[in-house]
Motif scaffolding. Structure first.
Motif, PDB file in Angstrom:
ATOM      1  N   ARG A 246       0.735  -0.999  -0.015  1.00  0.00           N
ATOM      2  CA  ARG A 246      -0.087  -0.121  -0.112  1.00  0.00           C
ATOM      3  C   ARG A 246       1.083   1.296  -0.013  1.00  0.00           C
ATOM      4  NH1 ARG A 246      -3.315  -1.185   3.918  1.00  0.00           N
ATOM      5  NH2 ARG A 246      -1.936  -0.214   5.360  1.00  0.00           N
ATOM      6  N   GLY A 247       0.516   2.261  -0.885  1.00  0.00           N
ATOM      7  CA  GLY A 247       1.190   3.288  -1.039  1.00  0.00           C
ATOM      8  C   GLY A 247       0.433   4.592  -0.465  1.00  0.00           C
ATOM      9  N   GLY A 248       0.773   5.657  -0.747  1.00  0.00           N
ATOM     10  CA  GLY A 248      -0.082   7.110  -0.016  1.00  0.00           C
ATOM     11  C   GLY A 248      -1.361   7.156  -0.681  1.00  0.00           C
ATOM     12  N   SER A 249      -2.157   7.825  -0.060  1.00  0.00           N
ATOM     13  CA  SER A 249      -3.603   8.251  -0.537  1.00  0.00           C
ATOM     14  C   SER A 249      -3.654   8.887  -1.907  1.00  0.00           C
ATOM     15  CB  SER A 249      -4.242   9.049   0.636  1.00  0.00           C
ATOM     16  OG  SER A 249      -5.531   9.403   0.461  1.00  0.00           O
ATOM     17  N   THR A 250      -4.426   8.522  -2.728  1.00  0.00           N
ATOM     18  CA  THR A 250      -4.649   8.965  -3.947  1.00  0.00           C
ATOM     19  C   THR A 250      -5.843   9.721  -4.128  1.00  0.00           C
ATOM     20  OG1 THR A 250      -5.524   6.899  -4.870  1.00  0.00           O
ATOM     21  CG2 THR A 250      -3.143   7.236  -4.802  1.00  0.00           C
ATOM     22  N   ARG A 251      -6.925   9.378  -3.178  1.00  0.00           N
ATOM     23  CA  ARG A 251      -8.210  10.092  -3.538  1.00  0.00           C
ATOM     24  C   ARG A 251      -9.167   9.648  -2.280  1.00  0.00           C
ATOM     25  NH1 ARG A 251     -12.431   6.719  -6.015  1.00  0.00           N
ATOM     26  NH2 ARG A 251     -11.602   4.752  -6.640  1.00  0.00           N
ATOM     27  N   LEU A 252     -10.381  10.513  -2.253  1.00  0.00           N
ATOM     28  CA  LEU A 252     -11.278  10.234  -1.405  1.00  0.00           C
ATOM     29  C   LEU A 252     -12.552   9.911  -1.919  1.00  0.00           C
ATOM     30  CD1 LEU A 252     -10.883  13.265   0.983  1.00  0.00           C
ATOM     31  CD2 LEU A 252      -9.937  10.928   1.317  1.00  0.00           C
ATOM     32  N   TYR A 253     -13.300   8.768  -1.332  1.00  0.00           N
ATOM     33  CA  TYR A 253     -14.271   8.341  -1.714  1.00  0.00           C
ATOM     34  C   TYR A 253     -15.545   8.590  -0.928  1.00  0.00           C
ATOM     35  CZ  TYR A 253     -18.320   5.101  -2.493  1.00  0.00           C
ATOM     36  OH  TYR A 253     -19.542   4.662  -2.813  1.00  0.00           O
ATOM     37  N   GLN A 254     -16.567   9.395  -1.429  1.00  0.00           N
ATOM     38  CA  GLN A 254     -17.453   9.992  -0.531  1.00  0.00           C
ATOM     39  C   GLN A 254     -18.585   8.819  -0.296  1.00  0.00           C
ATOM     40  OE1 GLN A 254     -17.436  13.254   0.692  1.00  0.00           O
ATOM     41  NE2 GLN A 254     -15.483  13.228  -0.385  1.00  0.00           N
ATOM     42  N   CYS A 255     -18.782   8.302   0.866  1.00  0.00           N
ATOM     43  CA  CYS A 255     -19.460   7.129   1.259  1.00  0.00           C
ATOM     44  C   CYS A 255     -20.877   7.646   1.845  1.00  0.00           C
ATOM     45  CB  CYS A 255     -18.940   6.371   2.209  1.00  0.00           C
ATOM     46  SG  CYS A 255     -19.656   4.722   2.670  1.00  0.00           S
ATOM     47  N   LYS A 256     -21.877   7.521   0.873  1.00  0.00           N
ATOM     48  CA  LYS A 256     -23.292   7.780   1.227  1.00  0.00           C
ATOM     49  C   LYS A 256     -23.786   6.930   2.386  1.00  0.00           C
ATOM     50  CE  LYS A 256     -24.337  10.321  -3.142  1.00  0.00           C
ATOM     51  NZ  LYS A 256     -23.433  10.411  -3.605  1.00  0.00           N
TER      52      LYS A 256
END
Length: 80
Positions: free
Chosen positions: A12-22
């Motif tokens: 696992r590397g660094g964070s690439t994006r955010l997922y908006q979890c409804k």
């Protein structure tokens, strides 16, 4: 509290994006889950709620730092 091996996977590397979890916010605004770079699967997440992204907790390819091979000496280099 003991960490599970998948919580510190060496792929696992660094964070690439955010997922908006409804589903996570339950009407209280928004809740973001981090998606990370993964050397094996392209992307991974520490939550199983991100669609089409490998969940680290169910991954059979988890590798910890203890699993990594020892570094090899490079000819002509010194440690000094």
């Amino acid at each position: 509290m003991k960490r599970e091996p998948w919580q510190s996977c060496s792929h696992r590397g660094g964070s690439t994006r955010l997922y908006q979890c409804k589903a996570c916010c339950k009407g209280s605004g928004h809740y973001s889950l981090k998606v990370f770079a993964c050397q094996l699967h392209g992307e991974c997440a520490l939550s199983g709620k991100v669609p089409d992204v490998k969940f680290c907790g169910a991954c059979q390819d988890v590798a910890t730092a203890d699993d990594a091979p020892a570094p090899r000496a490079v000819e002509g280099m010194t440690s000094e």
